[in-house]
Design a protein around this motif. Structure first.
Motif, short mmCIF file in Angstrom:
data_model
loop_
_atom_site.label_atom_id
_atom_site.label_comp_id
_atom_site.label_asym_id
_atom_site.label_seq_id
_atom_site.Cartn_x
_atom_site.Cartn_y
_atom_site.Cartn_z
N LEU A 256 58.13 -40.59 -27.20
CA LEU A 256 58.68 -39.25 -27.33
C LEU A 256 59.50 -39.07 -28.60
O LEU A 256 59.46 -38.01 -29.24
CB LEU A 256 59.55 -38.94 -26.11
CG LEU A 256 60.19 -37.55 -26.04
CD1 LEU A 256 59.11 -36.49 -25.82
CD2 LEU A 256 61.23 -37.50 -24.92
N GLU A 257 60.24 -40.10 -29.00
CA GLU A 257 61.19 -39.96 -30.12
C GLU A 257 60.51 -39.94 -31.48
O GLU A 257 61.17 -39.72 -32.51
CB GLU A 257 62.23 -41.08 -30.08
CG GLU A 257 61.75 -42.45 -30.57
CD GLU A 257 61.03 -43.25 -29.51
OE1 GLU A 257 60.72 -44.43 -29.78
OE2 GLU A 257 60.76 -42.72 -28.42
N HIS A 258 59.20 -40.15 -31.52
CA HIS A 258 58.48 -40.12 -32.79
C HIS A 258 57.92 -38.74 -33.12
O HIS A 258 57.17 -38.59 -34.10
CB HIS A 258 57.35 -41.15 -32.78
CG HIS A 258 57.85 -42.56 -32.80
ND1 HIS A 258 58.49 -43.11 -33.88
CD2 HIS A 258 57.83 -43.53 -31.84
CE1 HIS A 258 58.82 -44.37 -33.61
NE2 HIS A 258 58.43 -44.63 -32.38
N PHE A 259 58.28 -37.74 -32.33
CA PHE A 259 57.77 -36.39 -32.54
C PHE A 259 58.94 -35.42 -32.65
O PHE A 259 59.88 -35.48 -31.86
CB PHE A 259 56.85 -35.98 -31.39
CG PHE A 259 55.62 -36.84 -31.29
CD1 PHE A 259 54.46 -36.49 -31.96
CD2 PHE A 259 55.64 -38.01 -30.56
CE1 PHE A 259 53.33 -37.29 -31.88
CE2 PHE A 259 54.51 -38.82 -30.47
CZ PHE A 259 53.36 -38.45 -31.14
N PRO A 260 58.87 -34.49 -33.61
CA PRO A 260 59.94 -33.48 -33.75
C PRO A 260 59.92 -32.52 -32.57
O PRO A 260 58.99 -32.50 -31.75
CB PRO A 260 59.60 -32.79 -35.06
CG PRO A 260 58.12 -32.96 -35.20
CD PRO A 260 57.81 -34.32 -34.60
N ASP A 261 60.94 -31.68 -32.48
CA ASP A 261 61.07 -30.75 -31.36
C ASP A 261 59.85 -29.85 -31.19
O ASP A 261 59.49 -29.49 -30.06
CB ASP A 261 62.32 -29.87 -31.54
CG ASP A 261 63.59 -30.61 -31.13
OD1 ASP A 261 63.49 -31.79 -30.77
OD2 ASP A 261 64.67 -29.99 -31.16
N SER A 262 59.20 -29.49 -32.29
CA SER A 262 58.05 -28.60 -32.20
C SER A 262 56.89 -29.21 -31.42
O SER A 262 55.99 -28.50 -30.96
CB SER A 262 57.56 -28.23 -33.61
OG SER A 262 57.17 -29.40 -34.32
N MET A 263 56.92 -30.55 -31.23
CA MET A 263 55.83 -31.23 -30.52
C MET A 263 56.26 -31.86 -29.20
O MET A 263 55.43 -32.43 -28.49
CB MET A 263 55.21 -32.30 -31.41
CG MET A 263 54.46 -31.77 -32.62
SD MET A 263 53.52 -33.09 -33.44
CE MET A 263 52.29 -33.49 -32.19
N LYS A 264 57.55 -31.76 -28.85
CA LYS A 264 58.03 -32.44 -27.64
C LYS A 264 57.30 -31.95 -26.39
O LYS A 264 56.93 -32.75 -25.52
CB LYS A 264 59.53 -32.22 -27.49
CG LYS A 264 60.41 -32.93 -28.54
CD LYS A 264 60.46 -34.41 -28.35
CE LYS A 264 61.64 -35.08 -29.03
NZ LYS A 264 61.95 -34.69 -30.40
N ALA A 265 57.06 -30.65 -26.28
CA ALA A 265 56.39 -30.12 -25.09
C ALA A 265 54.98 -30.66 -24.97
O ALA A 265 54.51 -30.99 -23.87
CB ALA A 265 56.37 -28.59 -25.14
N GLU A 266 54.30 -30.79 -26.10
CA GLU A 266 52.93 -31.33 -26.08
C GLU A 266 52.93 -32.79 -25.64
O GLU A 266 52.06 -33.22 -24.87
CB GLU A 266 52.30 -31.21 -27.47
CG GLU A 266 50.87 -31.73 -27.52
CD GLU A 266 50.25 -31.62 -28.91
OE1 GLU A 266 49.14 -32.17 -29.09
OE2 GLU A 266 50.85 -30.98 -29.79
N VAL A 267 53.90 -33.56 -26.11
CA VAL A 267 53.99 -34.97 -25.72
C VAL A 267 54.22 -35.10 -24.21
O VAL A 267 53.59 -35.93 -23.54
CB VAL A 267 55.11 -35.68 -26.50
CG1 VAL A 267 55.27 -37.12 -26.02
CG2 VAL A 267 54.82 -35.65 -28.00
N VAL A 268 55.09 -34.28 -23.65
CA VAL A 268 55.32 -34.30 -22.21
C VAL A 268 54.03 -33.95 -21.47
O VAL A 268 53.68 -34.57 -20.46
CB VAL A 268 56.46 -33.35 -21.81
CG1 VAL A 268 56.60 -33.28 -20.29
CG2 VAL A 268 57.78 -33.81 -22.43
N GLU A 269 53.30 -32.98 -21.99
CA GLU A 269 52.05 -32.55 -21.35
C GLU A 269 51.00 -33.65 -21.36
O GLU A 269 50.19 -33.76 -20.43
CB GLU A 269 51.51 -31.29 -22.02
CG GLU A 269 50.25 -30.73 -21.38
CD GLU A 269 50.42 -30.36 -19.92
OE1 GLU A 269 49.41 -30.41 -19.19
OE2 GLU A 269 51.55 -30.04 -19.50
N TRP A 270 51.00 -34.49 -22.40
CA TRP A 270 50.08 -35.63 -22.42
C TRP A 270 50.24 -36.49 -21.17
O TRP A 270 49.28 -37.05 -20.66
CB TRP A 270 50.32 -36.50 -23.65
CG TRP A 270 50.00 -35.87 -24.96
CD1 TRP A 270 49.26 -34.74 -25.19
CD2 TRP A 270 50.44 -36.32 -26.24
NE1 TRP A 270 49.20 -34.46 -26.53
CE2 TRP A 270 49.91 -35.41 -27.20
CE3 TRP A 270 51.21 -37.39 -26.67
CZ2 TRP A 270 50.14 -35.57 -28.56
CZ3 TRP A 270 51.44 -37.55 -28.03
CH2 TRP A 270 50.92 -36.64 -28.96
#
Length: 344
Positions: A256-270
């Motif tokens: 999770l920490e390797h992605f900026p805020d603009s991508m955090k929701a997408e990472v959670v969705e993965w």
């Protein structure tokens, strides 16, 4: 990885420093000792946590020389896939070291550099000596990277049997194997889009490393090894996976920490998209604490090839809570935050 024998004899409760890692089969003796190593469920109500109160994560801005040299040579930002290949190869090299021998070698090189009277040589040799001592302390003495006692504490209490586990960004796969020892009889699918992780980091993980888990026949403790687990390894981008909602546990460690805020929701969705109804999402991130910040500064050439944040537990939890997860269990251990969640 360096190992002395396959499935070397081990004893429950044993801990021992091996040349490149510590093996640790100790359990907590009592609640007081447990609380020395893990703090759990410190937030009573996630709806009351706000970004205004907790602030944003700490962004690491010191980068490896390999990354900076590549960008200077090519005149552009290092591609993400290349950055991860650089990181994995560098990190694996450190996991593979015979640390006592390396300490002896770097000490000799440092004293030899003093005879040169060249400040640049002394600086390089001193840096090498400091880094190997820091790695020895973090990984072999404190066992802060794998941290089996802390992670077993974070992973305990799941209502699950023989789980199918999906590990996103799996690297060498340590945490999935620890989960498989605690909840035996299932299977693991590891995913990483860097083939080096499958072909070196996982392939060379020591066969003799012991994982403390449960014996389903007796309900007591049992020691497992890598080849006791049913594991398949997929090399692909997470976004290309064709799995459905078919896993009991979806796991990531330091993703999770390797992605900026603009991508955090997408990472959670993965994580959510591959989860069975009622399944568990298990995630960890590096902690935002002074010693971690110092570690990533000193070890920048080893660790810092791509975007990276350090988070507090509250920051990590709020990202998950705001993106549709119910947090079932949360805590922090030596150098990691950990959360067990379910989809709302």
């Amino acid at each position: 990885m360096i190992e002395t024998a396959v499935h070397r004899p081990v004893t429950l409760g044993q801990t021992e420093k091996m040349p490149s890692y510590r093996m640790d089969l100790r359990q907590y003796k009592n609640q007081k000792e447990y609380e020395k190593f893990v703090k759990v469920n410190t937030v009573n109500d996630w709806s009351t946590v706000s970004w205004k109160d907790i602030g944003k994560p700490y962004e690491v801005t010191s980068f490896s020389k390999d990354k900076l040299d590549w960008e200077e040579e090519h005149g552009k930002t290092l591609p993400v896939h290349t950055s991860w290949t650089m990181f994995n190869q560098s990190f694996h090299e450190w996991f593979s070291k015979d640390v006592p021998a390396e300490i002896h070698e770097k000490k000799g090189a440092f004293f030899h550099s003093l005879k040169s009277f060249k400040p640049s040589e002394v600086k390089v040799a001193l840096g090498d000596y400091i880094r190997i001592h820091l790695w020895n302390y973090v990984h072999r003495v404190q066992d802060g990277i794998w941290d089996p006692r802390g992670k077993r504490a974070l992973f305990e209490g799941l209502d699950i049997q023989k789980p199918r586990i999906l590990f996103l960004g799996a690297a060498e796969g340590y945490e999935a194997m620890q989960l498989s020892a605690m909840y035996p009889g299932g299977e693991v699918v590891m995913v990483d889009y860097d083939a080096f992780c499958r072909d070196a980091r996982f392939a060379e993980f020591p066969e003799s490393y012991p994982f403390l888990g449960k014996n389903p026949s007796t309900g007591g403790e049992k020691v497992y090894f890598k080849d006791d687990f049913k594991i398949s390894y997929v090399v692909d981008d997470i976004r290309n996976l064709s799995f459905g909602a078919e896993f009991d546990i979806v796991l990531s460690v330091g993703l999770l920490e390797h992605f900026p805020d603009s991508m955090k929701a997408e990472v959670v969705e993965w994580h959510r998209k591959f989860l069975k109804p009622g399944g568990y999402i298990v995630m960890t991130t590096p902690r935002a604490q002074l010693r971690s910040k110092l570690y990533y500064e000193i070890m920048a050439d080893v660790m810092n090839h791509t975007y990276r944040e350090l988070m507090t537990l509250e920051q990590m939890g709020l990202y998950l809570y705001e993106n549709g997860l119910d947090i079932m269990n949360h805590g922090y251990i030596k150098v990691h935050n950990g959360i067990v969640a379910r989809a709302k």
